[in-house]
Write a protein that holds these residues in place. Structure first.
Motif, mmCIF file in Angstrom:
data_model
loop_
_atom_site.group_PDB
_atom_site.id
_atom_site.type_symbol
_atom_site.label_atom_id
_atom_site.label_comp_id
_atom_site.label_asym_id
_atom_site.label_seq_id
_atom_site.Cartn_x
_atom_site.Cartn_y
_atom_site.Cartn_z
ATOM 1 N N THR A 1 4.046 6.896 6.465
ATOM 2 C CA THR A 1 3.739 6.744 5.035
ATOM 3 C C THR A 1 4.717 6.317 4.295
ATOM 4 O O THR A 1 4.322 5.981 2.961
ATOM 5 N N ASN A 2 5.749 5.664 4.583
ATOM 6 C CA ASN A 2 6.726 5.003 3.906
ATOM 7 C C ASN A 2 7.287 6.041 2.702
ATOM 8 O O ASN A 2 6.997 5.885 1.429
ATOM 9 N N LEU B 1 6.158 -3.213 10.496
ATOM 10 C CA LEU B 1 4.515 -3.149 10.169
ATOM 11 C C LEU B 1 4.258 -1.586 10.447
ATOM 12 O O LEU B 1 3.221 -1.207 9.845
ATOM 13 N N GLY C 1 4.678 2.722 6.859
ATOM 14 C CA GLY C 1 3.713 2.955 5.892
ATOM 15 C C GLY C 1 2.380 2.487 6.422
ATOM 16 O O GLY C 1 1.445 2.304 5.707
ATOM 17 N N ALA C 2 1.986 2.459 7.815
ATOM 18 C CA ALA C 2 0.921 2.011 8.426
ATOM 19 C C ALA C 2 -0.054 3.330 8.448
ATOM 20 O O ALA C 2 -1.023 3.320 8.985
ATOM 21 N N GLY D 1 0.470 6.658 -0.305
ATOM 22 C CA GLY D 1 -0.342 5.704 0.498
ATOM 23 C C GLY D 1 -1.785 5.660 0.382
ATOM 24 O O GLY D 1 -2.279 6.033 -0.711
ATOM 25 N N ASN E 1 2.692 1.613 -1.844
ATOM 26 C CA ASN E 1 2.109 1.871 -0.465
ATOM 27 C C ASN E 1 0.893 1.863 -0.377
ATOM 28 O O ASN E 1 0.157 2.530 -0.239
ATOM 29 N N GLY F 1 -1.117 -0.089 2.058
ATOM 30 C CA GLY F 1 -1.395 -0.919 3.383
ATOM 31 C C GLY F 1 -0.243 -1.572 3.902
ATOM 32 O O GLY F 1 0.865 -1.035 3.415
ATOM 33 N N TYR F 2 -0.469 -2.315 4.769
ATOM 34 C CA TYR F 2 0.698 -2.751 5.683
ATOM 35 C C TYR F 2 1.557 -3.729 4.808
ATOM 36 O O TYR F 2 1.100 -4.305 4.034
ATOM 37 N N ASP F 3 2.805 -3.429 5.123
ATOM 38 C CA ASP F 3 3.810 -4.449 4.248
ATOM 39 C C ASP F 3 4.214 -5.763 5.065
ATOM 40 O O ASP F 3 5.097 -5.891 5.670
#
Lengths: 439, 439
Positions: free
Chosen positions: A114-115, A162, A165-166, A398, B154, B156-158
């Motif tokens: 979830t970064n 990738l 946070g995905a 997120g 946050n 989506g994908y970075d």
């Protein structure tokens, strides 16, 4: 918050990466969707099954694999609880680079997926910088071993980024290699009462310049948030006289290598603030003991609990320019007033607090009960406001299940298309955490 | 180094992102390969055309777009030279989070594309953490606008992370948003002479604990590197007596907010090191003036120039565990000796220096002239050694054209397959910087 209810008939708790691989391969072959679950502390329903998916819990993968006390690099199973990792590195004089309210239950794999941001981001940066390597099981069961312990490695695309946070939609993180910083030898804090929000920015500049590398937190609490925290017993730091005329408060924390030096810097700062010709603050209180230190933090950290005790909260976790924090809070309040929703039986409070240093505002709307008309008044209103500032509709929480419909307010169609293409490359059968992040 | 010669008949120097987009669309439609070029200071041939590709130079895109002195966030065109950005933020009391020898010519877009490391990584972390947003033109001409100035987002994908270190093979970076830290108010350094390499690690631990947040560099120079630097006039910091019996040297730098505090911490450290019962160091010299400060750094930074003056260098930029630095250098020397290549007409010196804090060793082999038998003795030997330590064959220089054949020593086939899939999604016609990173 109790806003998400999921149901699933099957929970698997593998003990090894190999088992995770076998489960995913089996599921992928049969097109069975899977929801990875860590400590289940997320706020946007990212780990909640939506259509009887199989739940894969990482709880039984909870071993530290390696720790190097010289470099501070820790390698751990994804299911390790954040607090237990903090405890593990403490005797070696290291700390985890992240800290958040849920540390007693959240797992490092979930933090990375979830970064997670939290309270130490200002000082130690985001997980995109501190995570050095990952072990990930891809949806088809392939194990991607990028569990390196190197601080520098420029050999091709940094694929592991990738998965940070995905939210478990591209694969399941099973192992994490992370850089832990040396523990500071001393921590101090001070709470400052400000006559006006307009002073927050010049104050931030002054504090940054004077405290420099020992500044570890600069947290903003508006008056409503402060009053609620005090009302619900979350510490009482300032006297009635101190808070008179204060529009908002700032909590400053320092962490450094030598207590005397840090205390001198903080005292010098406070003196210069109080003695300025046009002071930016009304007053400031320095903590004098570990108990006072905790009690100042309790004010800030206790807002979440105070809000839950006060009513039903609608929570927005947004990034907007620092200068607009108060405008966003006040604007939302006025918007609700204009809709006739600002009264005891609807919305009781609109408040803001958050991490000034990160541009991250927690906007809370406390209602008497959850009502559709409040929800309709808040969305897409807030998302449109955020979008007008080119902000983020989710700074740290997120997208999960809750905000997929709003993703386009922060990411344009080129970005979303690219995300979909990447999702398709990694998970062509769409078995990984369906309905999360992307619609 | 003059080891790469490219040829191309066409160089385009667009002035706007729109023009870059039009050029790439035109090239993509016609399957014309494109090599993006920044300051052309790379060491692995990443910006060199291999088969008469069109060169797209970013040099004319060199404007600062925005700078916010409160947050320290800078938004700049990709073609801005690193030194000019450093100069731009200096009056606002900020510094760039990266610094490297080529700063006078390298461009920020190239820095990001190659994920440049450099001298400040220990303190400020990698570009994966400090780059907040990118504007990238994709191979088909689509503009990916992720030029956000948010520290937290946050949603989506970075995706932007993929372009950091992709060496221009996935698209062309045209704009960069980057977090610049507050400038330290004081910098100090000290050079330490060590009787044995074995002392480097315990020394690093001691220094980290005592200097904590003000430690900004911990650089290792072995005796051969030191002697060459002195021989070729790169500063002379220590007396003959000081260096007697020294097997290696360490340069420690501090950067902090208050000179007196930093000097006190550094003096205390030096005293405790010298007065220890079993001292880790023979001697140490504290810089006493800005001139001395520069002269100590010149010793370390001058190794590159000294090596070029001494002969023809083979340079390896690797990450291996700290504890193996000396073994890797000594092992390589012995390996060359065993091949009969260690003499005046072949390899004259084998030396190591680098960033201990980052686990990054610069291994240099200085030859009388470039000879195929030396090359054959060095490769794959060195790559195999690195691989045996699970290290990186390119810590900060990248893969470029030079090391594509060696990528598999640091990345397994699962990772390389994923890279290829991602390349294929973003650049299905393979027009972007062909022959670089991936074979």
């Amino acid at each position: 918050m109790g806003r998400f209810r999921g149901s699933s008939s099957t929970v698997l708790k593998p003990k090894t990466t190999q088992q995770v691989s076998q489960i995913l391969k089996w599921c992928n072959d049969r097109r069975i969707p899977v929801v990875p679950q860590g400590g289940n502390t997320g706020l946007v329903g990212g780990s909640v099954p939506v259509k009887d998916e199989l739940i894969l819990s990482l709880s039984n993968m909870n071993k530290v694999r390696d720790f190097d006390p010289v470099s501070g690099i820790l390698v751990a199973d994804a299911g390790c609880i954040l607090q237990s990792l903090t405890d593990y590195v403490a005797p070696h004089n290291h700390i985890m680079p992240i800290d958040l309210g849920a540390k007693g239950s959240c797992q490092i794999g979930g933090n990375v997926s979830t970064n997670a941001g939290g309270l130490r981001l200002l000082r130690y940066g985001s997980l995109h910088g501190t995570v050095l390597g990952l072990e990930v099981v891809l949806p088809d069961g392939t194990i991607l071993d990028q569990l390196t312990t190197l601080r520098k490695d420029n050999t091709g695309y940094d694929i592991k980024q990738l998965f940070i946070g995905a939210e478990g939609t591209l694969g399941i993180i099973t192992g994490v290699s992370i850089l832990t910083p040396p523990a500071p030898q001393a921590s101090n804090n001070v709470i400052l009462a400000l006559p006006s929000f307009k002073n927050v920015l010049p104050l931030y500049q002054t504090v940054k310049r004077q405290l420099s590398e020992i500044l570890s937190a600069f947290e903003f609490i508006d008056r409503t948030a402060y009053d609620l925290a005090v009302k619900h017993g979350q510490g009482r730091a300032l006297s009635d006289e101190d808070i008179e005329g204060a529009e908002c408060f700032v909590l400053v924390e320092t962490s450094g290598g030598k207590r005397e030096h840090d205390e001198e810097k903080l005292s010098t700062l406070l003196e210069s603030l109080l003695e300025a010709e046009t002071p930016l603050i009304n007053t400031g209180v320095l903590s004098q003991s570990p108990a006072q230190f905790s009690s100042l933090w309790a004010l800030r950290e206790g807002v979440t609990e105070a809000v839950s005790k006060e009513g039903k909260p609608y929570k927005y976790d947004i990034s907007v320019p620092l200068s607009s924090f108060q405008d966003v809070v006040d604007g939302t309040r006025e918007h609700l007033r204009s809709k006739g929703l600002l009264h005891d039986k609807a919305v009781k409070h609109v408040l803001g607090y958050g991490h000034v240093g990160d541009g991250n505002l927690h906007l809370n709307i406390v209602a008497d009960s959850y009502l559709p008309e409040i929800q309709d008044a808040l969305e897409p209103y807030i998302y449109e406001v955020v979008s007008s500032y080119r902000g983020s509709i989710s700074a740290e929480h997120g997208i999960g299940h809750q905000k997929t419909h709003a993703l386009h307010y922060s990411k344009d169609h080129v970005s979303i298309n690219l995300m979909k293409k990447i999702k398709n490359v990694l998970d062509p059968n769409g078995i990984m955490n369906p309905g999360k992040v992307l619609e």
